[in-house]
Design a protein around this motif. Structure first.
Motif, PDB file in Angstrom:
ATOM      1  N   VAL A 226       0.864  -1.180   0.000  1.00 32.65           N
ATOM      2  CA  VAL A 226       0.000   0.000   0.000  1.00 32.65           C
ATOM      3  C   VAL A 226       0.904   1.234   0.000  1.00 32.65           C
ATOM      4  CG1 VAL A 226      -1.949   1.147   1.121  1.00 32.65           C
ATOM      5  CG2 VAL A 226      -1.600  -1.312   1.458  1.00 32.65           C
ATOM      6  N   ALA A 227       1.058   1.859  -1.184  1.00 30.24           N
ATOM      7  CA  ALA A 227       1.973   3.003  -1.305  1.00 30.24           C
ATOM      8  C   ALA A 227       1.307   4.306  -0.882  1.00 30.24           C
ATOM      9  CB  ALA A 227       2.485   3.113  -2.746  1.00 30.24           C
ATOM     10  N   GLY A 228      -0.014   4.313  -0.798  1.00 31.25           N
ATOM     11  CA  GLY A 228      -0.720   5.514  -0.370  1.00 31.25           C
ATOM     12  C   GLY A 228      -0.855   6.540  -1.465  1.00 31.25           C
ATOM     13  N   PRO A 229      -1.364   7.713  -1.216  1.00 34.42           N
ATOM     14  CA  PRO A 229      -1.830   8.150   0.105  1.00 34.42           C
ATOM     15  C   PRO A 229      -3.138   7.473   0.535  1.00 34.42           C
ATOM     16  CG  PRO A 229      -2.257   9.834  -1.545  1.00 34.42           C
ATOM     17  CD  PRO A 229      -1.482   8.762  -2.224  1.00 34.42           C
ATOM     18  N   ASP A 230      -3.918   6.948  -0.411  1.00 29.12           N
ATOM     19  CA  ASP A 230      -5.156   6.261  -0.043  1.00 29.12           C
ATOM     20  C   ASP A 230      -4.942   4.748  -0.055  1.00 29.12           C
ATOM     21  OD1 ASP A 230      -6.490   8.725   0.052  1.00 29.12           O
ATOM     22  OD2 ASP A 230      -6.683   8.703  -2.137  1.00 29.12           O
ATOM     23  N   GLY A 231      -5.959   4.010   0.344  1.00 30.48           N
ATOM     24  CA  GLY A 231      -5.911   2.558   0.257  1.00 30.48           C
ATOM     25  C   GLY A 231      -5.465   1.872   1.523  1.00 30.48           C
ATOM     26  N   GLY A 232      -5.092   2.636   2.567  1.00 28.84           N
ATOM     27  CA  GLY A 232      -4.688   2.013   3.817  1.00 28.84           C
ATOM     28  C   GLY A 232      -5.893   1.582   4.648  1.00 28.84           C
ATOM     29  N   THR A 233      -5.707   0.536   5.445  1.00 33.07           N
ATOM     30  CA  THR A 233      -6.756   0.099   6.371  1.00 33.07           C
ATOM     31  C   THR A 233      -6.107  -0.068   7.743  1.00 33.07           C
ATOM     32  OG1 THR A 233      -6.299  -2.243   5.974  1.00 33.07           O
ATOM     33  CG2 THR A 233      -7.920  -1.201   4.532  1.00 33.07           C
ATOM     34  N   ALA A 234      -6.936  -0.351   8.748  1.00 39.33           N
ATOM     35  CA  ALA A 234      -6.394  -0.544  10.101  1.00 39.33           C
ATOM     36  C   ALA A 234      -5.420  -1.717  10.105  1.00 39.33           C
ATOM     37  CB  ALA A 234      -7.537  -0.790  11.084  1.00 39.33           C
ATOM     38  N   GLU A 235      -5.770  -2.755   9.387  1.00 37.76           N
ATOM     39  CA  GLU A 235      -4.955  -3.957   9.367  1.00 37.76           C
ATOM     40  C   GLU A 235      -3.720  -3.797   8.475  1.00 37.76           C
ATOM     41  OE1 GLU A 235      -5.316  -8.601   8.136  1.00 37.76           O
ATOM     42  OE2 GLU A 235      -6.997  -7.271   7.721  1.00 37.76           O
ATOM     43  N   LYS A 236      -3.923  -3.099   7.341  1.00 38.80           N
ATOM     44  CA  LYS A 236      -2.827  -2.874   6.393  1.00 38.80           C
ATOM     45  C   LYS A 236      -2.727  -1.380   6.095  1.00 38.80           C
ATOM     46  CE  LYS A 236      -3.728  -7.349   4.245  1.00 38.80           C
ATOM     47  NZ  LYS A 236      -4.295  -8.051   3.075  1.00 38.80           N
ATOM     48  N   PRO A 237      -2.084  -0.648   7.019  1.00 41.44           N
ATOM     49  CA  PRO A 237      -1.986   0.801   6.819  1.00 41.44           C
ATOM     50  C   PRO A 237      -1.058   1.139   5.649  1.00 41.44           C
ATOM     51  CG  PRO A 237      -0.695   0.107   8.719  1.00 41.44           C
ATOM     52  CD  PRO A 237      -1.449  -1.100   8.257  1.00 41.44           C
ATOM     53  N   VAL A 238      -1.136   2.388   5.197  1.00 37.65           N
ATOM     54  CA  VAL A 238      -0.217   2.873   4.163  1.00 37.65           C
ATOM     55  C   VAL A 238       1.213   2.562   4.605  1.00 37.65           C
ATOM     56  CG1 VAL A 238       0.720   4.958   3.069  1.00 37.65           C
ATOM     57  CG2 VAL A 238      -1.747   4.675   3.301  1.00 37.65           C
ATOM     58  N   GLY A 239       2.003   2.002   3.704  1.00 40.59           N
ATOM     59  CA  GLY A 239       3.376   1.634   4.036  1.00 40.59           C
ATOM     60  C   GLY A 239       3.555   0.138   4.253  1.00 40.59           C
ATOM     61  N   THR A 240       2.448  -0.592   4.326  1.00 44.11           N
ATOM     62  CA  THR A 240       2.545  -2.055   4.451  1.00 44.11           C
ATOM     63  C   THR A 240       2.992  -2.630   3.108  1.00 44.11           C
ATOM     64  OG1 THR A 240       0.667  -2.034   5.971  1.00 44.11           O
ATOM     65  CG2 THR A 240       1.282  -4.176   5.012  1.00 44.11           C
ATOM     66  N   VAL A 241       4.085  -3.357   3.121  1.00 42.96           N
ATOM     67  CA  VAL A 241       4.594  -3.917   1.867  1.00 42.96           C
ATOM     68  C   VAL A 241       5.037  -5.364   2.088  1.00 42.96           C
ATOM     69  CG1 VAL A 241       6.425  -3.764   0.107  1.00 42.96           C
ATOM     70  CG2 VAL A 241       5.341  -1.673   0.953  1.00 42.96           C
ATOM     71  N   HIS A 242       4.643  -6.224   1.159  1.00 43.30           N
ATOM     72  CA  HIS A 242       5.107  -7.609   1.157  1.00 43.30           C
ATOM     73  C   HIS A 242       6.059  -7.820  -0.018  1.00 43.30           C
ATOM     74  CE1 HIS A 242       2.627  -9.518   4.276  1.00 43.30           C
ATOM     75  NE2 HIS A 242       1.769  -8.544   3.995  1.00 43.30           N
ATOM     76  N   VAL A 243       7.200  -8.417   0.290  1.00 40.07           N
ATOM     77  CA  VAL A 243       8.171  -8.752  -0.747  1.00 40.07           C
ATOM     78  C   VAL A 243       8.383 -10.260  -0.691  1.00 40.07           C
ATOM     79  CG1 VAL A 243      10.580  -8.500  -1.476  1.00 40.07           C
ATOM     80  CG2 VAL A 243       9.330  -6.521  -0.621  1.00 40.07           C
ATOM     81  N   ALA A 244       8.422 -10.906  -1.841  1.00 40.49           N
ATOM     82  CA  ALA A 244       8.672 -12.350  -1.859  1.00 40.49           C
ATOM     83  C   ALA A 244       9.693 -12.687  -2.933  1.00 40.49           C
ATOM     84  CB  ALA A 244       7.369 -13.106  -2.118  1.00 40.49           C
ATOM     85  N   LEU A 245      10.547 -13.652  -2.613  1.00 44.86           N
ATOM     86  CA  LEU A 245      11.604 -14.065  -3.534  1.00 44.86           C
ATOM     87  C   LEU A 245      11.537 -15.575  -3.721  1.00 44.86           C
ATOM     88  CD1 LEU A 245      14.275 -13.465  -5.109  1.00 44.86           C
ATOM     89  CD2 LEU A 245      15.469 -13.830  -2.939  1.00 44.86           C
ATOM     90  N   ALA A 246      11.276 -16.009  -4.957  1.00 45.11           N
ATOM     91  CA  ALA A 246      11.238 -17.438  -5.270  1.00 45.11           C
ATOM     92  C   ALA A 246      12.501 -17.799  -6.024  1.00 45.11           C
ATOM     93  CB  ALA A 246      10.006 -17.757  -6.121  1.00 45.11           C
ATOM     94  N   GLY A 247      13.220 -18.789  -5.506  1.00 44.49           N
ATOM     95  CA  GLY A 247      14.469 -19.195  -6.150  1.00 44.49           C
ATOM     96  C   GLY A 247      14.499 -20.681  -6.394  1.00 44.49           C
ATOM     97  N   PRO A 248      15.606 -21.169  -6.882  1.00 45.11           N
ATOM     98  CA  PRO A 248      15.695 -22.600  -7.194  1.00 45.11           C
ATOM     99  C   PRO A 248      15.739 -23.451  -5.925  1.00 45.11           C
ATOM    100  CG  PRO A 248      17.769 -21.469  -7.695  1.00 45.11           C
ATOM    101  CD  PRO A 248      16.837 -20.432  -7.208  1.00 45.11           C
ATOM    102  N   GLY A 249      14.984 -24.524  -5.917  1.00 49.32           N
ATOM    103  CA  GLY A 249      15.051 -25.561  -4.895  1.00 49.32           C
ATOM    104  C   GLY A 249      14.940 -25.116  -3.460  1.00 49.32           C
ATOM    105  N   GLU A 250      14.009 -24.259  -3.157  1.00 45.54           N
ATOM    106  CA  GLU A 250      13.869 -23.840  -1.775  1.00 45.54           C
ATOM    107  C   GLU A 250      12.516 -23.182  -1.594  1.00 45.54           C
ATOM    108  OE1 GLU A 250      14.864 -19.333  -1.297  1.00 45.54           O
ATOM    109  OE2 GLU A 250      16.569 -20.606  -0.786  1.00 45.54           O
ATOM    110  N   GLU A 251      12.193 -22.934  -0.351  1.00 44.81           N
ATOM    111  CA  GLU A 251      10.960 -22.225  -0.064  1.00 44.81           C
ATOM    112  C   GLU A 251      11.086 -20.766  -0.505  1.00 44.81           C
ATOM    113  OE1 GLU A 251       9.865 -22.599   3.974  1.00 44.81           O
ATOM    114  OE2 GLU A 251       9.511 -24.756   3.828  1.00 44.81           O
ATOM    115  N   VAL A 252       9.951 -20.134  -0.621  1.00 40.77           N
ATOM    116  CA  VAL A 252       9.957 -18.720  -0.985  1.00 40.77           C
ATOM    117  C   VAL A 252      10.325 -17.883   0.237  1.00 40.77           C
ATOM    118  CG1 VAL A 252       8.525 -16.836  -1.862  1.00 40.77           C
ATOM    119  CG2 VAL A 252       8.203 -19.147  -2.734  1.00 40.77           C
TER     120      VAL A 252
END
Lengths: 426, 426
Positions: free
Chosen positions: A361-387
Motif C-alpha cells: 500500500v503506497a498511499g496516500p489512499d488505500g490504507g486500512t487498520a490492518e494494512k496501513p499505508v506503508g505495508t509492503v510484502h516482498v517475496a523471492l522465489a528461487g531454485p530448490g527452496e521455499e519462498v
C-alpha cells in the motif's frame, strides 16, 4: 609540469535561477570532489545571476583569488546567457564566432534531424586564445583560457550531465597533470535497509580505534553511507584509508553492499547475478515498475533480465500471473500468500532462476487498520527452496514507500545471492 | 521609511567546511525565501573559507553590489572564526570588546553551570556603531551595521537554528519596515519534448511585448520551463503575471502541458485519462519499466492503469505480446513495425483504450550504424485509428535516453488526448 605552489581554485555558478529558492548550485559539489582528490584547495564559490556586469565583476574576483577558476552556466542559446560576453570583458579579450564550432553545432542538430536557430549562433562564440572543449552532450562547447603556465579559467556548461562529461574529459586531466598528489581522499562504504542508529552503534570499535572525527555516518533513501577521510601523500593516505575500511568491514560484515558514493544496490545485484549466470524476473504491484526500472539502469541487464510485469490490478494478477481469484479474495492483494504466488508465477512464466514480487500500500489512499499505508510484502522465489518473505512497514510518502520497497527487495535478493557464493565455495 | 529604489541583497556564507563536499550552504535558501517574500532581489551569493583576507575582499564585493548584505558564519569562539575581524577591516571600523555582551555570555554559561573560556571573549567583540542582536540560542550575538538610511550589513551566526531565530527577530522586521509590500512573484509554464532554442524563438513576441527581462527559459530533462516574474502590489502584480501567461500561452499553444515548477507530464496525462474515463497499458523494452513507474507515481493511477509489461528480451516480446518472430527477425526489436505491434498487443491483451510501446537502444552498447545509441521508437495504439509513431534520436547517456524516451511517449499520448477533447467538444 607540477604546480610549484599549492593551487587554489574558485568556482562560479552563473544563473538567476540559482539565486531563487527553487534551485541550488550542486554542480560545485562534484567539482569540489575532483579538486579535493587532487589536493587543490577551493577558496571560494559563488553564484551570480544572468547579468553581464555582475558576472564580469565576479570573474575578476575569482581570477584575483585563485589560480584555477571554474565558471559554469550561462552558455545556452538564449539572450540571457551572457557568460561568454562577461568572461571576455573580465579578461579583456575579443569574442568572435568560430566557424568550426558553428559547423559542429549545425552537424549536431542535423544528426537529430533539426536545424539550429539563429540564437544558437551565440554558442559558437569563442574567446581569443581559448581552447575549445568539445561537448558531446550539448550544443555549447566549453572553453579553456590559459592565464599563464599554471593558471587557467574553464568556461563550462551548467547542465549537470554536460558539465560532468567535461569535468572528466578536460578539467581532471588538466588538474592531474599539475597535482603533487598530496590531497585529501575520501572513501565510502554503503549499507542498505538498516537504520542509521544501528549502523552507528556497530561502528563503536572503529570510532575507538581511529577517533570520532575519522569517519561519519550519513543516512538517506533507505541506505546508510559510512564515509571516512585521510590526508597526506597518496601512499600514506591510502594505507590509512585501507585500515579504516578493514575495520568498518569487520564491524558491519555482510551489511556492506558496495563501495563509493555512487554504488547502488541494483549494480551490486546485477554484478552478483551476472557472475553466477543466474537470471531474474519481476512482478510488481505498488512499485509500478520501479524495481524493473532500477535493475535495467545497469548496462547489460539483458544478460540476466528477460523482463517483468506490472500487475497493478487484481485482474492482471490473475491473467498474467495466474493468481487464484480465491486467494486474492481471501487474503487481499497485499498479503504474504499473494506476494509468494506472484514470485513463483513470474519465476515459472519467465523461465528464470529467481522471481521477485512486491505488493503493498503506497498511499496516500488505500490504507486500512490492518494494512496501513506503508505495508509492503516482498517475496523471492528461487531454485530448490521455499519462498523467502518480508513484510515491512515503511515510512514516508508514496514516492518514499515505493523506493524503500525496492530497497527491501534488492537487499533480500543480494543476501540470497551471497549465500549461493558461499555454498558454491564450500 | 520605505526603500526608495528596488533593493538588492547579497548573501555571504563563511566557513571552510562549506567549501568541502560534505556540506552545502543551505542557510542561504531560507534567507532567499525571506527576501523574495518582501520583494528584495538577491543578486549574488557566495561562500568563502575561514580566512580573514578572503572574507574581507568578499564583504567589500558584497557591499559594492548590494544595499543589504547578510553575512553568516564565523562568529564562533575558536581561532578560525574571524568574520568579525574581516568585517571590521572591510568596513574600516574599530572592533572592541563590549562589556555588556561579555556579561551576557558569562551569564549564559553560568545558567548552564559552566564558565566561558578565554576564547569566548572574542565573541564579545563588536564593531564600532553596530547594533548588537541578541542571540538566545547561542553565545555569539549578531550585529547590524547601518551603512546609510537604506543600507545595512547583518552579521549573523551560521548555526542554522541560531540563524533562523535571528532571521525572524531581526532581519525580517528590518526588511519589512522598508518593503513596499511589493513582493516579487513568479509563475512557470512547462513544455516537453521541444528544444530550448525552439521555445525561445517562439517566445519572441512575448519578449517584444513585455521585455527580455520579464521572462526566462530554463531547460532540463526533456522539459523547458518558461518562468516569469512580476513585482509590485499583489493585485497589479497578479494582473501582469496573467497578461504574460496569456501571451506565453498564445505563443506556445498546445506545447504547454502544465503550470508550476512541480508540474509533471505524467500528472497531466493521468488527469486527462481520468477526466475522459480512458485507460492505458504499457509495453516497454529499453525503458525497462520507467514509463509504468512514472505513470504510477500519480496517486489513484489504478483507476486508469491496470498494468504493463517489460519485455526486455525478444523471447518475452513473443511470449507476452505475441510479436511475430519473423517480424522481429526482419526489422529488429528497435523498429516501427515492432513498436506498433507491441502497442497494439498490449492494448488488446489488457483490454484498455490505449496501448503505448517503447523500444530503443539506450546504450552504452548495442548501437549500430543504422540504429545508433539513442534510437528510440514509440508507438501509441488507440481506439478506431491507425497507430501513431515517433522515431527519435535522443542525446545523452543511458539514463537520459531512457528518461527522454518516456517524455516522448507521454507527450505523444498527451497530444492524442487533447484531440479527443476537441472531437468530443466538436
Amino acid at each position: 609540469l607540477l604546480f610549484s605552489a599549492p593551487v587554489r581554485a574558485a568556482i562560479l555558478a552563473v544563473g538567476s535561477e540559482l539565486l531563487s529558492t527553487d534551485r541550488l548550485d550542486t554542480n560545485s559539489l562534484r567539482i569540489t570532489e575532483l579538486l579535493e582528490r587532487h589536493g587543490v584547495e577551493l577558496v571560494r564559490k559563488s553564484v551570480v545571476g544572468d547579468d553581464v556586469e555582475a558576472i564580469t565583476a565576479e570573474i575578476r574576483a575569482c581570477v584575483a583569488a585563485a589560480e584555477l577558476v571554474v565558471v559554469g552556466g550561462g552558455l545556452g542559446p538564449t539572450a540571457d546567457d551572457v557568460t561568454r560576453e562577461a568572461c571576455a570583458a573580465a579578461l579583456d579579450r575579443e569574442l568572435a564566432e568560430e566557424p568550426e564550432v558553428w559547423a559542429l553545432i549545425e552537424k549536431r542538430f542535423a544528426a537529430l534531424g533539426r536545424t539550429p536557430s539563429v540564437n544558437n549562433r551565440r554558442q559558437a562564440r569563442v574567446l581569443a586564445g581559448a581552447t575549445v572543449l568539445a561537448n558531446a552532450q550539448g550544443s555549447a562547447p566549453g572553453q579553456r583560457i590559459d592565464l599563464g603556465e599554471e593558471r587557467a579559467l574553464f568556461l563550462l556548461p551548467g547542465v549537470p550531465y554536460e558539465l560532468d562529461a567535461l569535468l572528466v574529459a578536460e578539467l581532471e586531466p588538466w588538474v592531474a597533470a599539475r597535482s603533487t598528489g598530496a590531497g585529501r581522499e575520501r572513501r565510502t562504504l554503503k549499507t542498505a535497509a538498516r537504520p542509521e542508529s544501528e549502523v552507528d552503534a556497530l561502528l563503536e570499535p572503529v570510532y575507538a580505534e581511529f577517533g570520532r572525527e575519522a569517519l561519519t555516518v550519513l543516512a538517506g533513501a533507505g541506505e546508510v553511507r559510512v564515509c571516512f577521510w585521510a590526508t597526506g601523500e597518496r601512499e600514506a593516505r591510502g594505507r590509512r584509508l585501507e585500515a579504516i575500511a578493514t575495520a568498518v568491514r569487520r564491524a558491519l560484515g555482510d551489511s556492506i553492499f558496495g563501495e563509493g558514493d555512487e554504488a547502488t544496490l541494483e549494480e551490486t545485484v546485477a554484478h552478483a547475478l551476472g557472475e553466477r549466470r543466474l537470471s531474474l524476473a519481476t512482478a510488481e504491484s505498488c512499485t509500478g515498475g520501479l524495481l524493473a526500472e532500477r535493475l535495467t539502469r545497469v548496462p547489460g541487464a539483458s544478460a540476466w533480465f528477460p523482463g517483468g510485469v506490472v500487475t497493478y490490478s487484481n485482474r492482471e494478477k490473475q491473467r498474467l500471473l495466474g493468481i487464484d481469484a480465491e486467494l486474492l479474495a481471501r487474503f487481499g492483494a497485499v498479503s504474504q500468500p499473494v506476494a509468494e504466488a506472484m514470485a513463483q508465477a513470474v519465476r515459472r512464466e519467465f523461465g528464470v532462476d529467481f522471481g521477485i514480487a512486491i505488493s503493498g500500500v503506497a498511499g496516500p489512499d488505500g490504507g486500512t487498520a490492518e494494512k496501513p499505508v506503508g505495508t509492503v510484502h516482498v517475496a523471492l522465489a528461487g531454485p530448490g527452496e521455499e519462498v523467502a518473505d518480508r513484510r515491512v512497514q515503511l515510512p514516508g510518502d508514496r514516492g518514499r514507500i515505493r523506493w524503500l520497497a525496492t530497497q527491501v527487495a534488492l537487499e533480500l535478493l543480494r543476501r540470497r545471492l551471497l549465500k549461493i557464493t558461499r555454498e558454491g565455495a564450500a
